[in-house]
Design an enzyme around this catalytic site. Sequence first.
Site, PDB file in Angstrom:
ATOM      1  N   ILE A   1       1.160  -1.190   0.141  1.00 50.31           N
ATOM      2  CA  ILE A   1      -0.221   0.677  -0.271  1.00 50.31           C
ATOM      3  C   ILE A   1       0.486   0.873  -0.154  1.00 50.31           C
ATOM      4  O   ILE A   1       2.035   1.542   0.647  1.00 50.31           O
ATOM      5  CB  ILE A   1      -1.079  -0.142   0.376  1.00 50.31           C
ATOM      6  CG1 ILE A   1      -2.287   1.281   1.320  1.00 50.31           C
ATOM      7  CG2 ILE A   1      -0.646  -0.050   2.442  1.00 50.31           C
ATOM      8  CD1 ILE A   1      -2.804   1.082   2.552  1.00 50.31           C
ATOM      9  N   SER A   2       0.807   2.158  -0.547  1.00 48.16           N
ATOM     10  CA  SER A   2       1.735   3.668  -0.870  1.00 48.16           C
ATOM     11  C   SER A   2       1.522   4.595   0.509  1.00 48.16           C
ATOM     12  O   SER A   2       0.531   4.263   1.592  1.00 48.16           O
ATOM     13  CB  SER A   2       1.014   4.315  -2.334  1.00 48.16           C
ATOM     14  OG  SER A   2       0.570   4.061  -3.196  1.00 48.16           O
ATOM     15  N   GLN A   3       2.990   4.956   0.481  1.00 47.86           N
ATOM     16  CA  GLN A   3       2.878   5.736   1.545  1.00 47.86           C
ATOM     17  C   GLN A   3       1.914   7.163   1.508  1.00 47.86           C
ATOM     18  O   GLN A   3       1.546   7.371   0.086  1.00 47.86           O
ATOM     19  CB  GLN A   3       4.046   6.581   1.223  1.00 47.86           C
ATOM     20  CG  GLN A   3       4.863   7.215   2.357  1.00 47.86           C
ATOM     21  CD  GLN A   3       6.692   8.389   1.977  1.00 47.86           C
ATOM     22  OE1 GLN A   3       6.849   7.954   1.304  1.00 47.86           O
ATOM     23  NE2 GLN A   3       6.507   9.130   2.896  1.00 47.86           N
TER      24      GLN A   3
END
Length: 234
Positions: free
Chosen positions: A84-86
């Site tokens: 999951i992206s930052q």
Amino acid sequence: MRGEHGPNGEADEADARSENEATELRARLIDSIARREHPWGRASWEPRVLDAMRRVPRHKFVERASVAAAYTDEPYPIGLGQTISQPTVVALMTNALMLTGSERVLELGTGSGYHAAVLAELVRELYTIELVEPLGLAAMARLAALNVTNVHLRIGDGYAGWPEEAPFDRILLTAAPPELPSALAEQLVEGGLLVAPVGADQQLLVRYTKHGQALAAERLGAVRFVPMVSRPPC
Ligand SMILES: C[S@@+](CC[C@H](N)C(=O)[O-])C[C@H]1O[C@@H](n2cnc3c(N)ncnc32)[C@H](O)[C@@H]1O
């Protein structure tokens, strides 16, 4: 006897405590992003984007993480080698799409479904494609559990886009192809924006604007994403 709350009383109280903690940690995280200077020149944080991120419960998209870990400004593993992206990167990419609320948007790389849930708060309809079936099915279940109704999810290879639903006002890639897939420009409206991390070893986040048959490219900054591939991992 378990007390006046009935057999599930303690569990319900623990859930409520954990939800309160999540709301507080989420607010703190988004406040800290909002206080930071926007890294790309004259751009500034779009309040609608940050408000959407204040509403979307990121901890529901990373069940294996503690609530505290879900609200650190870091990417997090979601299984099968994906992440999951930052949160800051989600904010930057969503900002770069310059959304007004009326758009039909295509996202390639659903992953956990978190970015899709943020976009769903900001657009008319979101179409999202995930290559890895178990990830796509899990994302679909999470979005349904949160009553998100304007996201349409397809399991498949995003390199081809979604021609049956084209054209789109915006296209967002959350995995990095070595170069921009040719099918995507054709699926963008005139004047539409496409935001993508592009490159193999070194990646740049690029915003393209469609003018006739051409795409004007604007380099936004260096990023690090998982590669966009054509086949799911075995
Ligand atoms: C960085 S993750 C996306 C994070 C996601 N947006 C989120 O909010 O969790 C990149 C995702 O792109 C997917 N992906 C890679 N190649 C793809 C392709 N050709 N088509 C669709 N999805 C792809 C990966 O399986 C992975 O789930």
